[in-house]
Design an enzyme around this catalytic site. Structure first.
Site, PDB file in Angstrom:
ATOM      1  N   SER A  12       0.820  -1.213   0.000  1.00  0.00           N
ATOM      2  CA  SER A  12       0.000   0.000   0.000  1.00  0.00           C
ATOM      3  C   SER A  12       0.852   1.261   0.000  1.00  0.00           C
ATOM      4  O   SER A  12       0.639   2.179  -0.812  1.00  0.00           O
ATOM      5  CB  SER A  12      -0.946   0.001   1.199  1.00  0.00           C
ATOM      6  OG  SER A  12      -0.232  -0.143   2.420  1.00  0.00           O
ATOM      7  N   SER A 143       1.111   8.951   7.864  1.00  0.00           N
ATOM      8  CA  SER A 143       0.777   8.892   6.435  1.00  0.00           C
ATOM      9  C   SER A 143       0.126   7.570   6.065  1.00  0.00           C
ATOM     10  O   SER A 143       0.796   6.658   5.581  1.00  0.00           O
ATOM     11  CB  SER A 143       2.058   9.086   5.610  1.00  0.00           C
ATOM     12  OG  SER A 143       3.100   8.251   6.097  1.00  0.00           O
ATOM     13  N   LYS A 196       5.907   3.048  16.921  1.00  0.00           N
ATOM     14  CA  LYS A 196       4.513   3.487  16.959  1.00  0.00           C
ATOM     15  C   LYS A 196       3.574   2.338  16.601  1.00  0.00           C
ATOM     16  O   LYS A 196       2.404   2.337  17.000  1.00  0.00           O
ATOM     17  CB  LYS A 196       4.307   4.681  16.036  1.00  0.00           C
ATOM     18  CG  LYS A 196       4.689   4.457  14.574  1.00  0.00           C
ATOM     19  CD  LYS A 196       3.555   3.926  13.720  1.00  0.00           C
ATOM     20  CE  LYS A 196       4.023   3.689  12.295  1.00  0.00           C
ATOM     21  NZ  LYS A 196       2.939   3.219  11.417  1.00  0.00           N
TER      22      LYS A 196
END
Length: 338
Positions: A12, A143, A196
């Protein structure tokens, strides 16, 4: 400035970064190891497994031959899963030995290598001979590819120990919906981007158990605190973790249902077994491998990372999600700062 750029990895994020570079007027070669995916990209201009209902530019070309994709390029963007980076980098180095080019290298992968616990830039620097490359940089930040596909305003960071290289990539990527800042703290940017994903797993698990906004805010805030502790122990700038690749990336990944790490955590919270989650997802869940690497690093360095330890225990079936939460909440009281 028009450049020839090889993008290695057509998931992706890789395919969307390739689309951005193509829209910016560069000649982009998108490499994928799956010939069927390459055929779909070239004939239908879609990548349905990773970006549903999106049509890529017809001028974006996909390749299954790695040497053909790399030949004559000015830049190589690695965006393969973190655990595959070393093997792909070895192949790239062998090819570059044969070609008379010395490209800039950048990566957009968010993870740590298991076993070595190395950051992706360290893996690339180790496997690609300096005579075959210029500098190594990273692009990272909040993002989600699905949002970028809709031209949602997106801000990221290009980081390199060599600031001119960061500026080079800033110019390549930046446009009216994709804004790029620079940073020379590649350690902090990579650690923030990798860890994260652990917080996103935890956030999904909280939601799966029915917890609300207070718990989510607590998790993200304390998550950034422990990511920063580990990063600073390796020489990172603590301010990096208040920026795009730190707090910014935690916010988007721990709140978006487009995040596969969040979705995996949600299913954990619902009681689904990890093996079944990985099988059903059909895509790499970076936070799973990274949680082991981060846990090992924290133990080696003596850095306190209770959320990482909790996720590690859940993934290794040592505790249920609810037991891990109870353990976190009943820890001995302490000062917030320090």
């Amino acid at each position: 400035m028009t450049e020839k750029i090889a993008v290695l990895g057509a998931g992706s994020w890789g395919s969307m970064l390739a689309e951005i570079l193509n829209e910016n007027g560069h000649e982009v070669r998108l490499w994928a190891h799956n010939p069927a995916q390459v055929q779909e990209m070239n004939e239908k201009h879609t990548n349905q497994k990773y970006i549903k209902n999106f049509t890529f530019s017809k001028s974006l070309k996909a390749y299954s031959d790695l040497k053909e994709a790399i030949d004559g390029v000015d830049d190589i963007l690695f965006i393969v899963p973190s655990q595959a980076t070393r093997s792909v980098a070895k192949q790239v180095n062998q090819i570059l030995d044969q070609l008379n080019i010395k490209p800039y290298i950048i990566h957009g992968s968010k993870g740590l290598e298991t076993g070595t616990h190395e950051r992706i830039s360290q893996v690339l620097e180790a496997e690609i001979n300096p005579k075959n490359r210029k500098t190594v940089s990273v692009i990272s930040g909040p993002s989600q590819a699905e949002a970028v596909a809709k031209h949602d305003p997106t801000l990221v960071t290009a980081a390199s120990e060599d600031l001119p290289s960061a500026i080079h990539f800033q110019k390549l990527f930046m446009n009216d919906y994709f804004r790029v800042y620079t940073n020379n703290d590649i350690i902090g940017v990579e650690i923030g981007g990798a860890l994260k994903n652990i917080i996103a797993l935890a956030a999904g698990a909280l939601y799966g158990l029915g917890y609300g906004d207070n718990a989510k805010a607590a998790l993200m805030t304390r998550g950034v605190a422990e990511i920063s502790r580990l990063g600073v122990s390796f020489g990172a700038n603590p301010l990096t973790f208040t920026g795009l690749s730190g707090m910014g990336d935690v916010i988007v990944t721990a709140t978006s249902r487009d995040s596969r790490n969040w979705r995996a955590g949600y299913q954990l919270g619902k009681g689904k077994q990890l093996d079944d989650i990985v099988k059903d997802m059909g895509m790499v869940i970076e936070g799973v491998a990274t949680s082991q690497a981060a846990y090992d690093l924290a133990q080696e360095c003596g850095v306190e990372m209770p959320i990482t330890e909790a996720i590690h225990s859940v993934l290794n079936k040592q505790e249920t999600v609810q037991e891990a939460i109870n353990k976190l909440m009943t820890r001995e009281g302490r000062s917030e700062i320090g």
